[in-house]
Write a protein that holds these residues in place. Structure first.
Motif, PDB file in Angstrom:
ATOM      1  N   UNK A 198      21.390   3.652  31.479  1.00 12.46           N
ATOM      2  CA  UNK A 198      19.933   3.576  31.505  1.00 12.46           C
ATOM      3  C   UNK A 198      19.479   2.430  30.607  1.00 12.46           C
ATOM      4  N   UNK A 199      18.863   1.421  31.221  1.00 14.11           N
ATOM      5  CA  UNK A 199      18.401   0.250  30.477  1.00 14.11           C
ATOM      6  C   UNK A 199      17.070   0.501  29.784  1.00 14.11           C
ATOM      7  N   UNK A 200      16.137   1.127  30.515  1.00 11.80           N
ATOM      8  CA  UNK A 200      14.777   1.260  30.006  1.00 11.80           C
ATOM      9  C   UNK A 200      14.102   2.465  30.636  1.00 11.80           C
ATOM     10  N   UNK A 201      13.138   3.015  29.886  1.00 12.42           N
ATOM     11  CA  UNK A 201      12.386   4.161  30.380  1.00 12.42           C
ATOM     12  C   UNK A 201      10.920   3.988  30.007  1.00 12.42           C
ATOM     13  N   UNK A 202      10.063   4.611  30.816  1.00 10.87           N
ATOM     14  CA  UNK A 202       8.620   4.509  30.594  1.00 10.87           C
ATOM     15  C   UNK A 202       7.962   5.868  30.747  1.00 10.87           C
ATOM     16  N   UNK A 203       6.986   6.134  29.866  1.00  8.61           N
ATOM     17  CA  UNK A 203       6.082   7.268  30.013  1.00  8.61           C
ATOM     18  C   UNK A 203       4.911   7.045  29.061  1.00  8.61           C
ATOM     19  N   UNK A 204       3.674   7.307  29.493  1.00  4.38           N
ATOM     20  CA  UNK A 204       2.533   7.138  28.584  1.00  4.38           C
ATOM     21  C   UNK A 204       2.567   8.121  27.418  1.00  4.38           C
ATOM     22  N   UNK A 205       3.318   9.214  27.556  1.00  2.00           N
ATOM     23  CA  UNK A 205       3.480  10.188  26.466  1.00  2.00           C
ATOM     24  C   UNK A 205       4.783   9.867  25.741  1.00  2.00           C
ATOM     25  N   UNK A 206       4.748   9.845  24.407  1.00  2.00           N
ATOM     26  CA  UNK A 206       5.906   9.368  23.664  1.00  2.00           C
ATOM     27  C   UNK A 206       6.844  10.461  23.150  1.00  2.00           C
ATOM     28  N   UNK A 207       6.664  11.703  23.593  1.00  2.00           N
ATOM     29  CA  UNK A 207       7.553  12.777  23.160  1.00  2.00           C
ATOM     30  C   UNK A 207       8.822  12.812  23.975  1.00  2.00           C
ATOM     31  N   UNK A 208       9.694  11.846  23.766  1.00  2.00           N
ATOM     32  CA  UNK A 208      10.901  11.723  24.590  1.00  2.00           C
ATOM     33  C   UNK A 208      12.167  11.748  23.734  1.00  2.00           C
ATOM     34  N   UNK A 209      12.175  12.602  22.734  1.00  2.00           N
ATOM     35  CA  UNK A 209      13.356  12.730  21.882  1.00  2.00           C
ATOM     36  C   UNK A 209      14.600  13.141  22.639  1.00  2.00           C
TER      37      UNK A 209
ATOM     38  N   UNK B 252      18.592   3.057  25.041  1.00  2.00           N
ATOM     39  CA  UNK B 252      17.688   2.578  26.093  1.00  2.00           C
ATOM     40  C   UNK B 252      16.335   2.212  25.493  1.00  2.00           C
ATOM     41  N   UNK B 253      15.760   1.139  25.958  1.00  2.00           N
ATOM     42  CA  UNK B 253      14.426   0.749  25.500  1.00  2.00           C
ATOM     43  C   UNK B 253      13.401   1.696  26.101  1.00  2.00           C
ATOM     44  N   UNK B 254      12.365   2.040  25.310  1.00  2.00           N
ATOM     45  CA  UNK B 254      11.342   2.971  25.779  1.00  2.00           C
ATOM     46  C   UNK B 254       9.963   2.341  25.617  1.00  2.00           C
ATOM     47  N   UNK B 255       9.105   2.551  26.618  1.00  2.00           N
ATOM     48  CA  UNK B 255       7.768   1.957  26.633  1.00  2.00           C
ATOM     49  C   UNK B 255       6.721   3.000  26.991  1.00  2.00           C
ATOM     50  N   UNK B 256       5.559   2.898  26.350  1.00  2.00           N
ATOM     51  CA  UNK B 256       4.429   3.763  26.691  1.00  2.00           C
ATOM     52  C   UNK B 256       3.365   2.999  27.471  1.00  2.00           C
ATOM     53  N   UNK B 257       3.563   1.700  27.651  1.00  2.00           N
ATOM     54  CA  UNK B 257       2.656   0.870  28.439  1.00  2.00           C
ATOM     55  C   UNK B 257       3.435   0.298  29.614  1.00  2.00           C
ATOM     56  N   UNK B 258       2.937   0.557  30.812  1.00  2.00           N
ATOM     57  CA  UNK B 258       3.687   0.159  32.002  1.00  2.00           C
ATOM     58  C   UNK B 258       3.863  -1.354  32.073  1.00  2.00           C
TER      59      UNK B 258
END
Length: 322
Positions: free
Chosen positions: A28-39, A48-54
């Motif tokens: 998994x290279x990257x993941x996105x969700x506007x909610x940041x509770x992704x522990x 994996x890089x994580x983003x809250x802005x698409x």
């Protein structure tokens, strides 16, 4: 090793996709969700890089492709139902195949448009129809195929999964976003029924409210009375007494089909088939999408004809309506 991106990383079903990506030996290279509770990502892909802005998520995927020459093979989509169509389009235009949760889309015409885009880009759209991989369901399909060709089976389908007030505040409580009860919690059952018993010849809705839906389907080889609910008050008393909040039952000719177990690894199984080129496609999803759309658009007829016994249960007001 294939490279993945994930849209909807904070969703309820997202951990199953993370597990499937890891269990199949991919990255998994990257993941996105506007909610940041992704522990939960720490258990699978902590790097994996994580983003809250698409926009930043999309820009990162572009950077990987053009600056670091890292290919993106798949985009897994576990976002809210009404966003699936747009997120599938992003995946295909980024040069990746899509793996999308059910329902693939909310409306039949969305399927037509996505099929055109898939053909234009040369990229596949895969969907998760995991009940087709459940051994008990596979055995049932074989049983039906081996029965006399003129045999019409009588079936009662009941699925109750209790939900609290949060449901109505979330996107799931908005019919325009979730598709309503039949789409949100029932689409995989309707897919399974048509897969086993053939095309739908009659689709009647008896009850359809904020917390339940019930109806009758005449299939090529089955008569199906169905009931779906998120209201725990509709649970059978014996189930309530056990403290259970979910009830899943299919009876065929009065015989209970037990399939409560065996769900744990079905997403991983789905990914294994997709990676081998045997995934369920947008065409496979069409019948179920058409069915739930018809249910959503129909005016319920009330308690007329052959209806599910649970359809007689007392109706309740929407919890936010006085």
């Amino acid at each position: 090793m294939k490279n993945f991106a994930l849209i909807g990383a904070a969703g309820y079903i997202a951990p199953r996709h993370m597990k499937a990506i890891k269990d199949t030996g991919n990255h998994l290279l990257a993941a996105y969700d506007p909610y940041d509770g992704v522990g939960i990502m720490d258990s699978y892909f902590p790097s994996a890089r994580f983003f809250v802005e698409f926009e930043r998520f999309d820009r990162y995927l572009e950077k990987l492709k053009y600056e670091e020459k890292v290919p993106l093979d798949y985009v897994s989509i576990a976002s809210p139902n009404y966003l699936h169509d747009a997120h599938i389009r992003v995946a295909l235009r980024r040069g990746a195949d899509a793996i999308c949760e059910k329902p693939l889309v909310l409306n039949p015409w969305n399927i037509d448009a996505l099929e055109r885009l898939s053909e234009e880009t040369g990229k596949k759209i895969n969907t998760i129809l995991q009940l087709r991989l459940h051994q008990t369901i596979i055995d049932l399909k074989k049983r039906v195929e081996e029965a006399p060709k003129d045999k019409i089976f009588d079936i009662d389908l009941t699925y109750i999964t209790s939900r609290g007030y949060w449901y109505y505040t979330s996107w799931k409580g908005d019919v325009t976003k979730s598709g309503g009860i039949a789409t949100n919690i029932g689409v995989h059952f309707f897919d399974m029924l048509a897969w086993i018993f053939g095309d739908i010849q009659q689709n009647t809705v008896h009850i359809h409210t904020h917390d339940r839906a019930a109806g009758f389907l005449q299939l090529e080889r089955a008569r199906v009375r169905w009931f779906l609910s998120i209201n725990e008050e509709t649970l059978p008393e014996a189930i309530k007494a056990k403290g259970q909040r979910t009830y899943r039952s299919i009876t065929i000719e009065g015989e209970e089909l037990e399939f409560s177990a065996g769900f744990t690894d079905l997403h991983t199984r789905s990914y294994e088939e997709i990676l081998k080129g045997n995934g369920y496609t947008i065409s496979d999803a069409r019948r179920a999408i058409e069915t739930v759309h018809q249910i959503r658009e129909q005016q319920p007829v009330g308690l007329k004809g052959d209806y599910h016994p649970f359809a007689t249960k007392e109706l309740t007001k929407h919890p936010f309506h006085k």
